[in-house]
Design a protein around this motif. Structure first.
Motif, short mmCIF file in Angstrom:
data_model
loop_
_atom_site.label_atom_id
_atom_site.label_comp_id
_atom_site.label_asym_id
_atom_site.label_seq_id
_atom_site.Cartn_x
_atom_site.Cartn_y
_atom_site.Cartn_z
N SER A 142 -0.21 3.45 -5.29
CA SER A 142 0.00 2.29 -6.15
C SER A 142 -0.11 1.00 -5.36
N ALA A 143 0.41 1.01 -4.10
CA ALA A 143 0.30 -0.18 -3.26
C ALA A 143 -1.14 -0.48 -2.89
N MET A 144 -2.00 0.54 -2.90
CA MET A 144 -3.43 0.36 -2.61
C MET A 144 -4.24 0.08 -3.87
N GLU A 194 9.19 21.82 6.71
CA GLU A 194 10.26 20.82 6.83
C GLU A 194 9.69 19.53 7.38
N GLY A 195 10.27 18.41 6.98
CA GLY A 195 9.95 17.13 7.58
C GLY A 195 9.04 16.26 6.74
N SER A 196 9.06 14.97 7.07
CA SER A 196 8.26 13.99 6.33
C SER A 196 6.87 13.81 6.93
N HIS A 197 6.54 14.52 8.02
CA HIS A 197 5.23 14.34 8.64
C HIS A 197 4.10 14.94 7.82
N PHE A 198 4.43 15.65 6.72
CA PHE A 198 3.39 16.17 5.83
C PHE A 198 2.87 15.10 4.86
N ASP A 199 3.51 13.94 4.81
CA ASP A 199 3.09 12.91 3.86
C ASP A 199 1.62 12.54 4.04
N LEU A 200 1.24 12.23 5.29
CA LEU A 200 -0.11 11.77 5.55
C LEU A 200 -1.17 12.83 5.24
N PRO A 201 -1.04 14.08 5.71
CA PRO A 201 -2.06 15.07 5.35
C PRO A 201 -2.14 15.35 3.86
N ASN A 248 4.75 1.11 0.83
CA ASN A 248 3.65 0.15 0.81
C ASN A 248 2.37 0.69 1.44
N GLY A 249 2.35 1.98 1.77
CA GLY A 249 1.16 2.59 2.35
C GLY A 249 1.11 2.60 3.85
N ALA A 250 2.10 2.00 4.51
CA ALA A 250 2.14 2.02 5.97
C ALA A 250 2.46 3.43 6.46
N ALA A 309 -3.75 4.94 12.95
CA ALA A 309 -3.89 3.98 11.86
C ALA A 309 -2.55 3.36 11.50
N PRO A 310 -2.53 2.06 11.24
CA PRO A 310 -1.28 1.43 10.82
C PRO A 310 -0.92 1.73 9.37
N ASP A 311 -1.92 1.99 8.53
CA ASP A 311 -1.66 2.26 7.11
C ASP A 311 -2.77 3.12 6.53
N LEU A 312 -2.55 3.52 5.29
CA LEU A 312 -3.50 4.39 4.63
C LEU A 312 -4.80 3.67 4.30
N VAL A 313 -4.73 2.37 4.02
CA VAL A 313 -5.93 1.59 3.72
C VAL A 313 -6.88 1.60 4.90
N SER A 314 -6.35 1.45 6.11
CA SER A 314 -7.20 1.43 7.30
C SER A 314 -7.95 2.75 7.46
N LEU A 315 -7.26 3.85 7.21
CA LEU A 315 -7.93 5.15 7.30
C LEU A 315 -9.03 5.28 6.26
N LEU A 316 -8.73 4.86 5.06
CA LEU A 316 -9.72 4.94 3.99
C LEU A 316 -10.96 4.12 4.33
#
Length: 480
Positions: free
Chosen positions: A38-40, A61-68, A97-99, A141-148
């Motif tokens: 939504s932030a993007m 377990e863990g929040s590191h699965f968010d990005l994949p 915010n997508g960071a 990457a600092p945020d998801l937009v940069s990766l995209l």
């Protein structure tokens, strides 16, 4: 173990499902992904989105699965090229915010990716940490937009700058210790061979001050040792992206639990003995620690590793540490001082020492009675040798050890690797019989004697070296 994030978008009622034994943090990833999209200014398709974390029978377990998960959804939406994305492993937590926020375990993840021939996508603040794993492709990457934008060719993410070794704080100098020559000598022997040390003395005698100066006598970590330390601290979340050159020094409070000492908790994190890997573990007021916490040290001292076994996890961490302990002679602290000891003496001292089991005491190589220095003597006594002078002797002795048995310190050497004169061996055997030493105690006695000989630069252990090692051997009450 690597986890494969599989995403399927199909027709059906709008839903966002995550399967594959996710815990609460992983299940909540769908809300963080939804907010980041939504932030993007992106919206999820009004279809059934199914995310499978394979293998499905392994607890996640863990929040590191968010990005994949987010990248997998973007690939399923055909906004990212699947072929290019398949060449990378990824981990990171998404902010609303997508960071991309830092997570634990980036360094071991980077090493695993390097071993599998993959690149790594990680948070920008941890790019330098991942760079220590070797020559691998890193997208920090600092945020998801940069990766995209990077994968679409609208932006190029620069490789992260290589990290530099952390600046270590100034170590306290051994020259500050006035008097206490026996304790200083024991400290030097312990630093030479990596031997475990017990300091016994009344309050204010300087036990903690002596222990704090041991790291200053130890040589710098080798590159391999620094990498091992960095991996453990990365998993624990205490790694700051720059490997340290000096051996770690851990001093947990005596209220520490067995899980805090050996590792554990909901996510089987490494404990103090693993955080002290290749360094020093200092336990002040040893009898005040819970007995269970002390007993957890017995096996790691022998094996150099610890296994955290839980119903949902079975993890082995390295734990090759040098144990330094300090304690008062009794609960009141003044046993042996006729003017200040309590009315229960000497029984109070025996009861206080009984809090430490015999097998644990048998694993300690050096035991020193630290006598307090009178204020008048303290003011007039000259300064002793500095840490730099003693560290130079320790470095020379360790070079002798490395030439004799590479990669093994005297504290872990086999008896066959310790050259010894016949008269020295005879004295050691007679003393072991008289003092009723165990096989472990006898072996540790020979190892300490070998360190004393290395400090003197003598090739074969002599009788006088065994005699000095005997003077530092702890006598268990009841064994004359």
């Amino acid at each position: 173990m690597a986890v494969d994030v599989q995403v399927q978008i199909s027709n059906g009622l709008p839903a966002f499902l995550i399967v594959g034994l996710p815990d609460k943090a992983v299940a909540e990833a769908r809300e963080r992904v939804r907010a980041a999209f939504s932030a993007m200014s992106l919206s999820l398709p009004p279809k059934r989105i199914l995310v499978n974390l394979a293998p499905a029978d392994l607890q996640k377990e863990g929040s590191h699965f968010d990005l994949p998960i987010a990248l997998g959804v973007l690939a399923a939406m055909e906004m990212l090229p699947r072929s290019e994305l398949a060449e990378y492993a990824a981990l990171g937590e998404l902010a609303l915010n997508g960071a991309i926020a830092p997570v634990n375990g980036v360094l071991p993840a980077a090493m695993a990716a390097y071993g599998d021939g993959l690149g790594l996508i990680c948070p920008a603040r941890q790019g330098s940490e991942a760079g220590w794993a070797g020559e691998l492709r890193i997208l920090a990457a600092p945020d998801l937009v940069s990766l995209l934008n990077h994968f679409r060719g609208d932006q190029v993410l620069s490789p992260p700058a290589p990290g530099v070794a952390a600046e270590e704080p100034v170590q306290p100098d051994l020259a500050d210790i006035r008097g206490m020559e026996t304790a200083r000598r024991a400290l030097e022997i312990a630093a030479c061979g990596g031997h475990h040390l017990l300091l016994i003395g009344p309050p204010g005698a300087g036990k903690s001050m002596l222990a704090a100066r041991l790291p200053g006598l130890l040589p710098d970590l080798t590159p391999l040792e620094a990498l091992e330390v960095s991996i453990v601290h990365s998993v624990a979340g205490t790694f700051e992206g720059r490997p340290q050159r000096r051996p770690p020094f851990r001093e947990p409070h005596h209220s520490a639990s067995a899980a805090a000492m050996s590792g554990g908790g909901p996510r089987a994190k490494p404990g103090e003995i693993s955080l002290a890997h290749n360094g020093v573990l200092f336990l002040d007021e040893l009898p005040e620690f819970p007995r269970q916490a002390i007993e957890t040290l017995r096996q790691p001292i022998e094996t150099g590793s610890t296994t955290v076994a839980r119903a949902a996890a079975h993890v082995t961490y390295p734990a090759r540490f040098q144990l330094v302990t300090a304690m008062n002679p009794c609960r009141c602290g003044y046993l042996g001082d006729a003017d200040r000891e309590c009315r229960k003496a000497p029984r109070c001292g025996e009861e206080y020492l009984a809090r430490i089991s015999g097998p644990m005491l048998d694993r300690i190589d050096l035991s020193v009675q630290v006598a307090p220095v009178a204020p008048i003597e303290l003011a007039r006594a000259p300064r002793g040798e500095s840490s730099a002078v003693v560290a130079a002797r320790v470095a020379s002795a360790r070079a002798i050890q490395q030439a004799r048995h590479p990669g093994v310190r005297n504290a872990a050497a086999q008896i066959e690797q310790l050259p010894m004169a016949d008269e020295a061996r005879t004295l050691a055997e007679e003393a072991a019989e008289h003092m009723r030493l165990s096989a472990r105690g006898y072996t540790r006695l020979l190892r300490v004697a070998r360190s004393i000989a290395d400090l003197a630069g003598i090739e074969s252990t002599q009788r006088m070296h065994v005699a000095e090692a005997l003077a530092f051997r702890h006598r268990i009450p009841g064994r004359q």
